[in-house]
Design an enzyme around this catalytic site. Structure first.
Site, PDB file in Angstrom:
ATOM      1  N   HIS A 292       0.707  -1.159  -0.036  1.00 59.28           N
ATOM      2  CA  HIS A 292       0.017   0.000   0.058  1.00 59.28           C
ATOM      3  C   HIS A 292       0.930   1.350  -0.057  1.00 59.28           C
ATOM      4  CE1 HIS A 292      -2.215  -3.298   1.667  1.00 59.28           C
ATOM      5  NE2 HIS A 292      -3.378  -2.653   1.412  1.00 59.28           N
TER       6      HIS A 292
ATOM      7  N   HIS B 215      -4.194   3.250  -3.416  1.00 61.93           N
ATOM      8  CA  HIS B 215      -4.249   2.569  -2.011  1.00 61.93           C
ATOM      9  C   HIS B 215      -3.545   1.383  -1.799  1.00 61.93           C
ATOM     10  CE1 HIS B 215      -5.924   0.940   1.940  1.00 61.93           C
ATOM     11  NE2 HIS B 215      -6.227   0.207   1.007  1.00 61.93           N
TER      12      HIS B 215
ATOM     13  N   GLU C 138     -17.763  -4.578  24.723  1.00 61.15           N
ATOM     14  CA  GLU C 138     -17.094  -5.917  24.651  1.00 61.15           C
ATOM     15  C   GLU C 138     -15.710  -5.809  23.789  1.00 61.15           C
ATOM     16  OE1 GLU C 138     -21.214  -7.255  25.589  1.00 61.15           O
ATOM     17  OE2 GLU C 138     -20.383  -6.067  24.069  1.00 61.15           O
TER      18      GLU C 138
ATOM     19  N   HIS D  86     -28.841 -16.110  23.660  1.00 65.94           N
ATOM     20  CA  HIS D  86     -27.892 -15.925  24.782  1.00 65.94           C
ATOM     21  C   HIS D  86     -27.357 -17.145  25.105  1.00 65.94           C
ATOM     22  CE1 HIS D  86     -29.562 -12.063  25.368  1.00 65.94           C
ATOM     23  NE2 HIS D  86     -29.101 -11.842  26.424  1.00 65.94           N
TER      24      HIS D  86
END
Length: 668
Positions: A29, A263, A412, A474
């Site tokens: 890149h 890029h 999280e 869950h």
């Protein structure tokens, strides 16, 4: 008399080292290094404090290239800054065995502070680095002795700031007031698909101001005086983290400037020639480093070495003034454990009432935290359920830098990444709790922890369908096996209170990689073995809990299913069927044992094997073999009381007995 520093020469050296690396590899890149070079150069030569002779010096500044695809930039910088990275390594960019892999890797290249490439992770990990700095400062610094006083600097791309983990982590950083975190947003307005207008049109600075960050702007990184001034402003901020919008031009100077085409692919021979001609750079030799470019880095190298020497002198005087703290500092730096660190860990007698392993984990954590202040962490808003809050400890907050309890919030992913940053201090032992099902949210950070060999501890509770009425959203099914599939991750699913305590011992003693503790919501009976026997068995990953002479059948299980197969073992014995019960809390630890021990626990002579685990059956076959059977769940669970679910899915002693008898009958 010293010569004036030629910043422009050094900047173009960085640019063309990056261009030549990518062109030689025919991979990489070039666009970001071409655009970011002025900012990165001035950061390294004006602000960043480092000593290439000791890349792990604790009070160095940290530099994180969050947009890890721009790796050619950091390799050029490290080469010029005197790190152990010679031009041959740059010539071997992205080649097997080189120190210059496609994305920066911690532990692989001196000077790389964290593995980056998955966008957003670097920035989020840097949040943990800033947390670590101020926690260590709070613990060790005393009047006249600023043992820890360093900044964490980040270059991040548009893509980094689009990622959810960056938003989570930035929100947390603003809440905590992490003023030693300085982030430069490379605003080049180009993403892989084209203009950022396609997908990213928000007011980024306003968003960060709402997080509680200070914001600054550089309208053009080619204006070196402006960059220098903003760097100084960012360094001077002492109340809030800083985000700097730095306007760059991706692929600067190349025919592909300001386009997505620059890029992620080489410029090509014609493009390289055109770029070098435009910026007045010699076409040959490639990997050209003028003496003036090296001279531009000499002052920062010498300043860093001098700062390191001054710090070492400070530490020696600290030893005289604060000998006990200095001894603790030495121990933390080697991840040493104090004598008696485990003296208060609980044990459970066989007649103890049922106890959920999450509760036994909380008791073990409390006992450990009282003797290990380097053990710090919390939960993603589930501390009461995960049992991760340490009574008597302050909570980490903007005005409580030494708090060892963390309220990570419902974040999280940021929690996992911040844990990586804290662990990368080389001194702290972070832990973070959530439900096992939600480990999916932080799995990318967990994977990087394993890739970097960092000793993060994940407390993952509510580990099966037996959490009950919350239902399949869950109830984890594949998560346990998914963690086992992750190289470098040690997974422990303990079967009772004593196995849980032993699992924490393993987690604390392990310093070369992460550990996942997988824990129950429901209470479990204590196994009929002495705690010392259990500890020895857990350390080896699997062990015999109950046996019979010349067993016909092996019953294997982890966690809450071990008491179940014990009940089945007793029922089988009443029918004259001889079985062995094996608890297998950690496949990884067991697989690491010598062949003799593995054969002792799972003898080849017993080919009838039944594994029982309340998760997906995939993977158990390596222990059961083709002649074996696995009782598990390959659906998504259901919403109902745990006892009803156990009966519905066949997790009863009666069904285990029936499966065992069928197995023996079919294979006899």
């Amino acid at each position: 008399m010293s010569q004036p520093v030629d910043d422009r020469l050094a900047i173009d050296t960085i640019r063309f080292l990056a261009v030549d690396m990518v062109e030689q590899a025919q991979s990489g890149h070039p666009g970001a290094p071409l655009g970011q070079a002025p900012l990165a150069h001035l950061l390294f030569t004006r602000q960043l404090r480092f000593d290439p002779a000791d890349p792990a010096w604790p009070n160095r500044d940290r530099f994180v290239l969050s947009c890890g695809h721009a790796s050619a930039l950091i390799y050029a910088l490290l080469h010029l800054s005197g790190y152990d990275l010679d031009l041959d390594e740059l010539r071997n960019f992205r080649q097997l065995g080189s120190k210059t892999p496609g994305h920066p890797e911690f532990g692989h290249t001196d000077g790389v502070e964290t593995t980056t490439g998955p966008l957003g992770q670097g920035l989020a990990t840097a949040v943990g680095m800033a947390i670590a700095e101020r926690y260590l400062a709070s613990h060790f610094n005393r009047d006249g002795f600023d043992i820890f006083d360093h900044n964490t600097w980040v270059i991040a791309s548009d893509g980094d700031l689009m990622e959810g983990v960056a938003a989570e982590a930035s929100s947390m950083a603003g809440h905590l007031g992490l003023s030693k975190l300085k982030v430069f947003w490379d605003d080049n307005r180009i993403s892989i698909e084209g203009s950022t207008d396609l997908a990213f049109t928000e007011d980024v600075l306003e968003r960060y101001r709402s997080y509680g960050w200070a914001t600054l702007e550089i309208d053009d990184v080619e204006d070196l005086d402006a960059v220098d001034a903003v760097l100084a402003q960012a360094a001077a901020e002492t109340e809030r983290p800083v985000l700097v919008r730095a306007r760059t031009h991706i692929g600067f100077g190349s025919p592909k400037q300001d386009t997505a085409a620059s890029h992620g692919s080489p410029l090509g021979a014609d493009g390289v020639k055109a770029t070098k001609e435009k910026l007045d750079w010699p076409l040959e030799p490639t990997f050209h480093v003028p003496d003036g470019a090296r001279a531009a880095y000499a002052p920062s190298i010498e300043n860093g070495k001098a700062a390191h020497v001054a710090w070492l002198d400070l530490v020696e005087r600290y030893r005289d003034a604060h000998p006990e703290l200095a001894a603790t500092l030495d121990a933390w730096r080697t991840r040493g454990l104090p004598e008696g660190w485990d003296a208060e860990l609980p044990t459970y007698a066989a007649d103890h009432a049922k106890i959920a392993t999450r509760k036994a984990s909380g008791a073990a954590l409390t006992a450990l935290a009282g003797r290990l202040p380097q053990l710090l962490g919390g939960s993603a808003d589930l501390a009461g359920s995960n049992n991760t809050f340490i009574k008597g400890r302050d909570a980490q907050a903007a005005d409580t830098h030494g708090g060892g309890n963390f309220h990570f919030g419902v974040r999280e992913h940021a929690m996992g990444a911040a844990m990586n940053g804290m662990a990368l201090s080389g001194m702290l032992r972070p832990y973070g709790g959530t439900f096992l099902i939600f480990s999916d949210y932080m799995r990318p950070a967990m994977r990087l922890s394993a890739l970097m060999g960092q000793p993060a501890i994940y407390v993952l509770t509510h580990d099966s369908i037996f959490l009950g009425e919350d239902g399949p959203t869950h109830q984890p099914i594949s998560q346990l096996m998914g963690l086992r599939a992750m190289p470098g991750m040690t997974v422990l699913r303990p079967a009772d209170g004593n196995e849980t305590v032993a699992a924490w011992r393993v987690a604390i003693e392990k310093t070369d990689g992460p550990v996942s503790l997988v824990l129950t919501r429901q209470g479990l009976p204590i196994l009929p073995l002495a705690p010392d026997e259990v500890t020895a068995g857990v350390r080896r990953g699997a062990y015999v809990v109950a046996d019979a002479d010349d067993p016909q059948l092996l019953l294997l299980a982890t966690g809450s299913e071990v008491p179940l197969i014990l009940d089945a073992h007793r029922a089988l014995a009443r029918e004259g069927i001889r079985s062995r019960v094996v608890s297998m809390p950690s496949w990884e630890l067991f697989d690491a044992q010598d062949p003799e021990y593995r054969a002792q626990v799972l003898p080849d002579s017993v080919r009838h094997r039944l594994a029982v685990e309340a998760g997906c059956t995939f993977g158990w076959q390596k222990y059961t073999g083709l002649d074996g059977d696995v009782l598990g769940i390959d659906g998504f669970g259901a919403s109902a009381p745990a006892a009803d679910l156990a009966k519905h899915y066949g997790f009863t002693a009666e069904n285990v007995v029936a499966r065992a008898k069928a197995l023996i009958g079919d294979k006899a």
